[in-house]
Scaffold this motif. Sequence first.
Motif, PDB file in Angstrom:
ATOM      1  N   ALA A 182    -110.625   7.205 -38.811  1.00  0.00           N
ATOM      2  CA  ALA A 182    -109.895   8.043 -37.863  1.00  0.00           C
ATOM      3  C   ALA A 182    -109.801   9.480 -38.351  1.00  0.00           C
ATOM      4  CB  ALA A 182    -108.496   7.465 -37.622  1.00  0.00           C
ATOM      5  N   ALA A 183    -109.564   9.664 -39.651  1.00  0.00           N
ATOM      6  CA  ALA A 183    -109.450  11.005 -40.210  1.00  0.00           C
ATOM      7  C   ALA A 183    -110.750  11.785 -40.038  1.00  0.00           C
ATOM      8  CB  ALA A 183    -109.067  10.937 -41.678  1.00  0.00           C
ATOM      9  N   GLY A 184    -111.869  11.123 -40.266  1.00  0.00           N
ATOM     10  CA  GLY A 184    -113.148  11.792 -40.126  1.00  0.00           C
ATOM     11  C   GLY A 184    -113.481  12.113 -38.678  1.00  0.00           C
ATOM     12  N   LEU A 185    -113.220  11.170 -37.782  1.00  0.00           N
ATOM     13  CA  LEU A 185    -113.563  11.373 -36.377  1.00  0.00           C
ATOM     14  C   LEU A 185    -112.634  12.358 -35.685  1.00  0.00           C
ATOM     15  CD1 LEU A 185    -114.415   7.715 -35.257  1.00  0.00           C
ATOM     16  CD2 LEU A 185    -115.966   9.502 -36.094  1.00  0.00           C
ATOM     17  N   ALA A 186    -111.350  12.347 -36.067  1.00  0.00           N
ATOM     18  CA  ALA A 186    -110.374  13.211 -35.406  1.00  0.00           C
ATOM     19  C   ALA A 186    -110.651  14.688 -35.676  1.00  0.00           C
ATOM     20  CB  ALA A 186    -108.963  12.860 -35.862  1.00  0.00           C
ATOM     21  N   ALA A 187    -111.419  14.989 -36.730  1.00  0.00           N
ATOM     22  CA  ALA A 187    -111.759  16.376 -37.034  1.00  0.00           C
ATOM     23  C   ALA A 187    -112.847  16.920 -36.114  1.00  0.00           C
ATOM     24  CB  ALA A 187    -112.203  16.489 -38.494  1.00  0.00           C
ATOM     25  N   ASP A 188    -113.456  16.044 -35.325  1.00  0.00           N
ATOM     26  CA  ASP A 188    -114.534  16.445 -34.417  1.00  0.00           C
ATOM     27  C   ASP A 188    -113.934  16.789 -33.048  1.00  0.00           C
ATOM     28  OD1 ASP A 188    -116.716  16.701 -32.754  1.00  0.00           O
ATOM     29  OD2 ASP A 188    -117.783  14.986 -33.585  1.00  0.00           O
ATOM     30  N   PRO A 189    -114.012  18.047 -32.608  1.00  0.00           N
ATOM     31  CA  PRO A 189    -113.421  18.429 -31.320  1.00  0.00           C
ATOM     32  C   PRO A 189    -114.087  17.772 -30.112  1.00  0.00           C
ATOM     33  CG  PRO A 189    -114.740  20.227 -32.216  1.00  0.00           C
ATOM     34  CD  PRO A 189    -114.652  19.195 -33.285  1.00  0.00           C
ATOM     35  N   ALA A 190    -115.278  17.190 -30.327  1.00  0.00           N
ATOM     36  CA  ALA A 190    -115.967  16.528 -29.225  1.00  0.00           C
ATOM     37  C   ALA A 190    -115.471  15.111 -29.000  1.00  0.00           C
ATOM     38  CB  ALA A 190    -117.476  16.511 -29.484  1.00  0.00           C
ATOM     39  N   LEU A 191    -114.567  14.644 -29.859  1.00  0.00           N
ATOM     40  CA  LEU A 191    -114.077  13.273 -29.770  1.00  0.00           C
ATOM     41  C   LEU A 191    -112.576  13.253 -29.540  1.00  0.00           C
ATOM     42  CD1 LEU A 191    -115.998  11.573 -32.730  1.00  0.00           C
ATOM     43  CD2 LEU A 191    -116.567  11.458 -30.291  1.00  0.00           C
ATOM     44  N   ARG A 192    -112.146  12.269 -28.797  1.00  0.00           N
ATOM     45  CA  ARG A 192    -110.720  11.947 -28.695  1.00  0.00           C
ATOM     46  C   ARG A 192    -110.544  10.588 -29.363  1.00  0.00           C
ATOM     47  NH1 ARG A 192    -107.658   9.861 -23.248  1.00  0.00           N
ATOM     48  NH2 ARG A 192    -105.678   9.318 -24.241  1.00  0.00           N
ATOM     49  N   VAL A 193    -109.724  10.522 -30.393  1.00  0.00           N
ATOM     50  CA  VAL A 193    -109.588   9.312 -31.199  1.00  0.00           C
ATOM     51  C   VAL A 193    -108.194   8.724 -31.020  1.00  0.00           C
ATOM     52  CG1 VAL A 193    -109.706   8.333 -33.519  1.00  0.00           C
ATOM     53  CG2 VAL A 193    -111.221  10.230 -32.889  1.00  0.00           C
ATOM     54  N   THR A 194    -108.162   7.430 -30.650  1.00  0.00           N
ATOM     55  CA  THR A 194    -106.901   6.695 -30.564  1.00  0.00           C
ATOM     56  C   THR A 194    -106.972   5.506 -31.498  1.00  0.00           C
ATOM     57  OG1 THR A 194    -106.595   7.296 -28.234  1.00  0.00           O
ATOM     58  CG2 THR A 194    -105.307   5.440 -29.063  1.00  0.00           C
ATOM     59  N   SER A 195    -105.963   5.352 -32.340  1.00  0.00           N
ATOM     60  CA  SER A 195    -105.856   4.181 -33.216  1.00  0.00           C
ATOM     61  C   SER A 195    -104.761   3.274 -32.688  1.00  0.00           C
ATOM     62  CB  SER A 195    -105.531   4.603 -34.659  1.00  0.00           C
ATOM     63  OG  SER A 195    -106.589   5.335 -35.224  1.00  0.00           O
ATOM     64  N   SER A 196    -105.043   1.989 -32.618  1.00  0.00           N
ATOM     65  CA  SER A 196    -104.062   1.006 -32.165  1.00  0.00           C
ATOM     66  C   SER A 196    -103.623   0.149 -33.338  1.00  0.00           C
ATOM     67  CB  SER A 196    -104.670   0.121 -31.070  1.00  0.00           C
ATOM     68  OG  SER A 196    -103.736  -0.850 -30.647  1.00  0.00           O
ATOM     69  N   LEU A 197    -102.311   0.142 -33.601  1.00  0.00           N
ATOM     70  CA  LEU A 197    -101.736  -0.649 -34.682  1.00  0.00           C
ATOM     71  C   LEU A 197    -100.966  -1.824 -34.096  1.00  0.00           C
ATOM     72  CD1 LEU A 197    -100.322   2.248 -36.908  1.00  0.00           C
ATOM     73  CD2 LEU A 197    -102.658   1.368 -36.777  1.00  0.00           C
ATOM     74  N   ALA A 198    -101.024  -2.961 -34.778  1.00  0.00           N
ATOM     75  CA  ALA A 198    -100.388  -4.173 -34.249  1.00  0.00           C
ATOM     76  C   ALA A 198     -98.877  -4.084 -34.240  1.00  0.00           C
ATOM     77  CB  ALA A 198    -100.832  -5.388 -35.060  1.00  0.00           C
ATOM     78  N   GLY A 199     -98.306  -3.303 -35.152  1.00  0.00           N
ATOM     79  CA  GLY A 199     -96.857  -3.172 -35.204  1.00  0.00           C
ATOM     80  C   GLY A 199     -96.166  -4.213 -36.060  1.00  0.00           C
ATOM     81  N   ARG A 200     -96.915  -4.880 -36.928  1.00  0.00           N
ATOM     82  CA  ARG A 200     -96.317  -5.914 -37.775  1.00  0.00           C
ATOM     83  C   ARG A 200     -95.690  -5.353 -39.045  1.00  0.00           C
ATOM     84  NH1 ARG A 200    -100.819 -10.816 -37.431  1.00  0.00           N
ATOM     85  NH2 ARG A 200    -100.470 -11.328 -35.226  1.00  0.00           N
ATOM     86  N   VAL A 201     -96.022  -4.108 -39.372  1.00  0.00           N
ATOM     87  CA  VAL A 201     -95.453  -3.448 -40.548  1.00  0.00           C
ATOM     88  C   VAL A 201     -94.395  -2.465 -40.081  1.00  0.00           C
ATOM     89  CG1 VAL A 201     -95.943  -1.976 -42.535  1.00  0.00           C
ATOM     90  CG2 VAL A 201     -97.589  -3.730 -41.835  1.00  0.00           C
ATOM     91  N   ALA A 202     -93.234  -2.483 -40.725  1.00  0.00           N
ATOM     92  CA  ALA A 202     -92.111  -1.664 -40.280  1.00  0.00           C
ATOM     93  C   ALA A 202     -92.412  -0.176 -40.370  1.00  0.00           C
ATOM     94  CB  ALA A 202     -90.867  -2.007 -41.103  1.00  0.00           C
ATOM     95  N   GLN A 203     -93.039   0.257 -41.451  1.00  0.00           N
ATOM     96  CA  GLN A 203     -93.345   1.672 -41.636  1.00  0.00           C
ATOM     97  C   GLN A 203     -94.824   1.826 -41.986  1.00  0.00           C
ATOM     98  OE1 GLN A 203     -90.423   2.825 -44.658  1.00  0.00           O
ATOM     99  NE2 GLN A 203     -89.108   3.653 -43.053  1.00  0.00           N
ATOM    100  N   PRO A 204     -95.693   1.720 -40.986  1.00  0.00           N
ATOM    101  CA  PRO A 204     -97.132   1.796 -41.256  1.00  0.00           C
ATOM    102  C   PRO A 204     -97.556   3.204 -41.647  1.00  0.00           C
ATOM    103  CG  PRO A 204     -96.734   1.820 -38.895  1.00  0.00           C
ATOM    104  CD  PRO A 204     -95.396   1.568 -39.554  1.00  0.00           C
ATOM    105  N   ARG A 205     -98.674   3.278 -42.352  1.00  0.00           N
ATOM    106  CA  ARG A 205     -99.285   4.568 -42.656  1.00  0.00           C
ATOM    107  C   ARG A 205    -100.045   5.004 -41.406  1.00  0.00           C
ATOM    108  NH1 ARG A 205    -101.793   2.917 -48.582  1.00  0.00           N
ATOM    109  NH2 ARG A 205     -99.842   3.014 -49.763  1.00  0.00           N
ATOM    110  N   LEU A 206     -99.590   6.064 -40.786  1.00  0.00           N
ATOM    111  CA  LEU A 206    -100.181   6.477 -39.514  1.00  0.00           C
ATOM    112  C   LEU A 206    -101.487   7.225 -39.739  1.00  0.00           C
ATOM    113  CD1 LEU A 206     -97.029   7.674 -37.559  1.00  0.00           C
ATOM    114  CD2 LEU A 206     -98.168   5.442 -37.471  1.00  0.00           C
ATOM    115  N   PRO A 207    -102.497   6.896 -38.961  1.00  0.00           N
ATOM    116  CA  PRO A 207    -103.786   7.591 -39.075  1.00  0.00           C
ATOM    117  C   PRO A 207    -103.766   8.909 -38.313  1.00  0.00           C
ATOM    118  CG  PRO A 207    -103.914   5.888 -37.411  1.00  0.00           C
ATOM    119  CD  PRO A 207    -102.535   5.781 -38.002  1.00  0.00           C
ATOM    120  N   ALA A 208    -104.815   9.693 -38.495  1.00  0.00           N
ATOM    121  CA  ALA A 208    -104.985  10.922 -37.740  1.00  0.00           C
ATOM    122  C   ALA A 208    -105.332  10.593 -36.291  1.00  0.00           C
ATOM    123  CB  ALA A 208    -106.083  11.770 -38.373  1.00  0.00           C
TER     124      ALA A 208
END
Length: 261
Positions: free
Chosen positions: A31-57
């Motif tokens: 996600a970090a690599g792709l989100a730096a590309d202005p030609a892409l829109r990147v969405t990450s989906s997290l399951a929500g099983r961890v109370a404080q997940p490390r959020l991606p770019a």
Amino acid sequence: MNDPEPEAITRTGRGRHVLILGGTTEARRLAAGLAADPALRVTSSLAGRVAQPRLPAGEVRIGGFGGPEGLARWLREHEVDALIDATHPFADTISFNAARAAAEVHVPLLALRRPGWVPGAGDRWHSAASQAEAAELLPALGERVFLTTGRMGLAAFAHLTEQWFLVRSVDAPEAPHPPRMEVLLDRGPFTVEGEATLLRRHRIDVLVTKDSGGQATAAKLTAARDAGLPVVVVRRPPVPQGIPVAPDPTAATSWLRQTLG
């Protein structure tokens, strides 16, 4: 390699839309690599099983989709151009849901799966098809167990009253669980020295782990080998067939560039 720091803002670009499933280290790196590309829109989906997940770019959504039908609907409504399943190797349900949804909507799908661990010289590994099978092996292997399979599935070990368990997980486990248990809340990456100290301090004589692969939690295997301890390794569940697979974010990025053109 350290994970890139997640961005503090949400992208709102209208480029080619890529949906990444999973909160793994590889998913965040991708996600970090792709989100730096202005030609892409990147969405990450997290399951929500961890109370404080490390959020991606990039953009982030948390929670389930409601099965393959719900995921297919989300892919249509949000005009997703490519889907990458970068979930944990043991998150088999979402992987099969992704395969069904991608086929229904005709969205290209890639599985980003880190390679599994391979035993080396000196390892005393015992393979198990499930956590329940791992529990069956323990009485013959040891009495003080370092259980590193996460907080889910502890019910498989709840009937073992003779063994003492050190359970390590990111969030506190819920019942049912082994009656003789100490919980260690921690998150990798871990070091061989730190894992060796943990084994000695708690007088561990057997380790139980899933074949998660990757370097973040592999140090326990080296520490167990150095200590001459048996290790019960739960094998990975089946995965959807016919889906292209990338072993790392670099290969996944190459696939995406070729797919989107």
